[in-house]
Write a protein that holds these residues in place. Structure first.
Motif, mmCIF file in Angstrom:
data_model
loop_
_atom_site.group_PDB
_atom_site.id
_atom_site.type_symbol
_atom_site.label_atom_id
_atom_site.label_comp_id
_atom_site.label_asym_id
_atom_site.label_seq_id
_atom_site.Cartn_x
_atom_site.Cartn_y
_atom_site.Cartn_z
ATOM 1 N N GLN A 89 3.225 21.743 16.741
ATOM 2 C CA GLN A 89 2.531 20.495 16.424
ATOM 3 C C GLN A 89 2.489 20.227 14.924
ATOM 4 N N PHE A 90 2.523 21.296 14.139
ATOM 5 C CA PHE A 90 2.368 21.149 12.690
ATOM 6 C C PHE A 90 3.686 21.326 11.935
ATOM 7 N N ARG A 91 4.788 21.352 12.680
ATOM 8 C CA ARG A 91 6.083 21.413 12.024
ATOM 9 C C ARG A 91 6.576 19.999 11.743
ATOM 10 N N ALA A 92 7.166 19.809 10.578
ATOM 11 C CA ALA A 92 7.719 18.509 10.231
ATOM 12 C C ALA A 92 9.013 18.278 11.005
ATOM 13 N N ARG A 93 9.306 17.020 11.257
ATOM 14 C CA ARG A 93 10.582 16.680 11.890
ATOM 15 C C ARG A 93 11.625 16.445 10.800
ATOM 16 N N ARG A 94 12.825 16.981 11.011
ATOM 17 C CA ARG A 94 13.918 16.832 10.053
ATOM 18 C C ARG A 94 14.999 15.943 10.645
ATOM 19 N N LEU A 95 15.493 15.037 9.832
ATOM 20 C CA LEU A 95 16.596 14.173 10.240
ATOM 21 C C LEU A 95 17.898 14.809 9.774
ATOM 22 N N ILE A 96 18.750 15.183 10.711
ATOM 23 C CA ILE A 96 20.052 15.767 10.400
ATOM 24 C C ILE A 96 21.123 14.904 11.049
ATOM 25 N N VAL A 97 21.939 14.293 10.245
ATOM 26 C CA VAL A 97 22.972 13.380 10.736
ATOM 27 C C VAL A 97 24.286 14.136 10.846
ATOM 28 N N GLU A 149 7.507 6.690 6.323
ATOM 29 C CA GLU A 149 8.114 8.004 6.537
ATOM 30 C C GLU A 149 7.089 9.002 7.077
ATOM 31 N N ARG A 150 5.884 8.994 6.508
ATOM 32 C CA ARG A 150 4.836 9.896 6.986
ATOM 33 C C ARG A 150 4.428 9.530 8.413
ATOM 34 N N LEU A 151 4.309 8.233 8.674
ATOM 35 C CA LEU A 151 3.910 7.776 10.012
ATOM 36 C C LEU A 151 4.907 8.243 11.058
ATOM 37 N N LEU A 152 6.186 8.007 10.836
ATOM 38 C CA LEU A 152 7.201 8.366 11.816
ATOM 39 C C LEU A 152 7.299 9.872 12.000
ATOM 40 N N GLY A 153 6.980 10.625 10.944
ATOM 41 C CA GLY A 153 7.053 12.073 11.039
ATOM 42 C C GLY A 153 6.016 12.679 11.962
ATOM 43 N N HIS A 154 4.932 11.924 12.221
ATOM 44 C CA HIS A 154 3.846 12.462 13.054
ATOM 45 C C HIS A 154 3.455 11.519 14.191
ATOM 46 N N LEU A 155 4.259 10.494 14.427
ATOM 47 C CA LEU A 155 3.873 9.467 15.391
ATOM 48 C C LEU A 155 4.044 9.917 16.838
ATOM 49 N N SER A 201 0.843 -1.195 0.000
ATOM 50 C CA SER A 201 0.000 0.000 0.000
ATOM 51 C C SER A 201 0.875 1.241 0.000
ATOM 52 N N GLN A 202 0.507 2.224 -0.812
ATOM 53 C CA GLN A 202 1.258 3.478 -0.835
ATOM 54 C C GLN A 202 0.792 4.428 0.257
ATOM 55 N N TYR A 203 -0.292 4.082 0.934
ATOM 56 C CA TYR A 203 -0.859 4.979 1.931
ATOM 57 C C TYR A 203 -0.612 4.521 3.371
ATOM 58 N N VAL A 204 -0.589 3.216 3.602
ATOM 59 C CA VAL A 204 -0.469 2.679 4.962
ATOM 60 C C VAL A 204 0.642 1.635 4.988
ATOM 61 N N SER A 205 1.509 1.708 5.988
ATOM 62 C CA SER A 205 2.623 0.770 6.108
ATOM 63 C C SER A 205 2.261 -0.360 7.065
ATOM 64 N N PRO A 206 2.994 -1.492 7.005
ATOM 65 C CA PRO A 206 2.767 -2.566 7.988
ATOM 66 C C PRO A 206 2.934 -2.075 9.421
ATOM 67 N N ARG A 207 3.873 -1.160 9.630
ATOM 68 C CA ARG A 207 4.118 -0.636 10.971
ATOM 69 C C ARG A 207 2.887 0.084 11.507
ATOM 70 N N GLU A 208 2.217 0.845 10.656
ATOM 71 C CA GLU A 208 1.028 1.575 11.100
ATOM 72 C C GLU A 208 -0.100 0.610 11.449
ATOM 73 N N VAL A 209 -0.287 -0.435 10.642
ATOM 74 C CA VAL A 209 -1.316 -1.432 10.958
ATOM 75 C C VAL A 209 -1.011 -2.078 12.306
ATOM 76 N N TYR A 210 0.249 -2.427 12.524
ATOM 77 C CA TYR A 210 0.643 -3.049 13.792
ATOM 78 C C TYR A 210 0.349 -2.122 14.969
ATOM 79 N N LEU A 211 0.765 -0.871 14.885
ATOM 80 C CA LEU A 211 0.567 0.068 15.988
ATOM 81 C C LEU A 211 -0.916 0.285 16.264
#
Length: 348
Positions: free
Chosen positions: A332-340, A218-224, A42-52
């Motif tokens: 609450q509505f700001r995206a999270r950025r990954l900076i390594v 990616e979307r799930l983790l950004g707002h989880l 699915s392009q909309y829902v990941s296995p991780r989201e179903v599990y959670l």
């Protein structure tokens, strides 16, 4: 013991439940609309989201993407019409079902069937009807057969109900109805039950599926998570350091690939010269047309007085003011950025 209402399906919830109660019923197993997500298709829902969701770590009735909500709304609105037209065109009677079904032996296998189908002269259903509403852009795909996602959902319903076949009716673009008959595939059903059953066992054992590379994850983790500003997690180096090294390697490979691709594209552009169309052996090989994004800043710098004539006021959200006056809501509505962090060169 509950009696079966289909060859292998029993009712576990009546129709017309309040949404919150229906969502709780869905958490007791895997439904047909979740199978593609469980399998990572699915392009909309990941296995991780179903599990959670199944383990109760996500809100029961969380908001969905507005575009998906709109599509679901129109699908629900058109469902009775599609069912009626299907019956008219096929001569098969359709009836609404008794509610949510579960497999008689594997109660975690759930189904919410759109309609049940009665052949001529029958008094009880012998197959099911799955109804879809899709964009006209998907017409060619549906003309070739039932696409993967709906096909998996339909076979899941066949697995739950025990029927030998099903019908799928898809309304494309609001004005084209495509009808397919789907025969039961025992091999596919056995495979589906095994794979989804393994996922469900992970839910029962509280073993989450691995994080994948999908945009849905990616979307799930950004707002989880509710982010705690400046909070620090001390990570396991055996887990994180290999990931950081793998990331570095992939970034370097991507940079090399991007440079090589740019070299090829530049060579193609040079070969085109002032032409927009390039042919090879009498066929169009590629085009390089002047129809890309308009360079507004360059135009304004070159023709400032003319640019002033074509300016228009923009109706935009004042995010800076929102941040100043309602900082917590803004956050609450700001995206999270990954900076390594890149390790500093400590050599003398």
């Amino acid at each position: 013991m509950t009696s079966a209402v289909t060859p292998t399906g029993v009712v576990v919830a009546p129709p017309g439940l309040e949404r919150a109660e229906w969502l709780r019923v869905r958490r007791a197993g895997i439904g047909g609309s979740e199978v593609a997500a469980v399998l990572g298709m699915s392009q909309y829902v990941s296995p991780r989201e179903v599990y959670l969701d199944k383990v109760g770590e996500l809100p029961l009735d969380r908001p969905r993407d507005p575009a998906l909500e709109e599509a679901a709304f129109w699908g629900h609105v058109h469902e009775p019409t599609v069912a009626a037209v299907f019956a008219d065109r096929t001569g098969l009677a359709v009836v609404e079902g008794p509610g949510t079904l579960a497999h008689v032996e594997r109660r975690w296998m759930l189904a919410n069937v759109d309609r049940y189908v009665l052949a001529e002269g029958e008094s009880t259903p012998s197959s099911l009807l799955e109804i879809k509403t899709r964009s006209a852009f998907q017409l060619d795909e549906w003309l070739a057969g039932v696409p993967d996602g709906p096909a998996l959902q339909t076979h899941w319903y066949l697995a739950v109900t025990g029927y030998a076949h099903a019908h799928v009716a898809a309304l494309l673009g609001g004005n084209r109805l495509i009808i397919h008959r789907v025969e039961r595939d025992e091999g596919l059903i056995e495979h589906l039950v095994a794979l989804v059953g393994e996922f469900w066992q992970g839910v029962l054992d509280r073993v989450p599926p691995p994080v994948d590379g999908s945009e849905a994850t990616e979307r799930l983790l950004g707002h989880l998570y509710d982010v705690r500003p400046k909070a620090v997690t001390v990570a396991d180096p055996d887990e994180v350091l290999p990931l950081l090294e793998r990331r570095r390697e992939l970034k370097e490979r991507a940079a090399r690939t991007e440079a090589e691709l740019r070299e090829v594209d530049n060579s193609l552009k040079a070969a085109a010269g002032e032409a927009e169309v390039v042919k090879v052996q009498g066929q169009v090989a590629y085009t390089w047309r002047q129809n890309g994004p308009f360079a507004a800043k360059r135009f304004a710098a070159t023709h400032p007085s003319l640019a002033a004539q074509y300016r228009r006021p923009a109706d935009a959200l004042d995010a800076d003011r929102l941040a100043a006056e309602l900082p917590d809501l803004h956050r609450q509505f700001r995206a999270r950025r990954l900076i390594v962090n890149t390790p500093k060169d400590t050599a003398a």
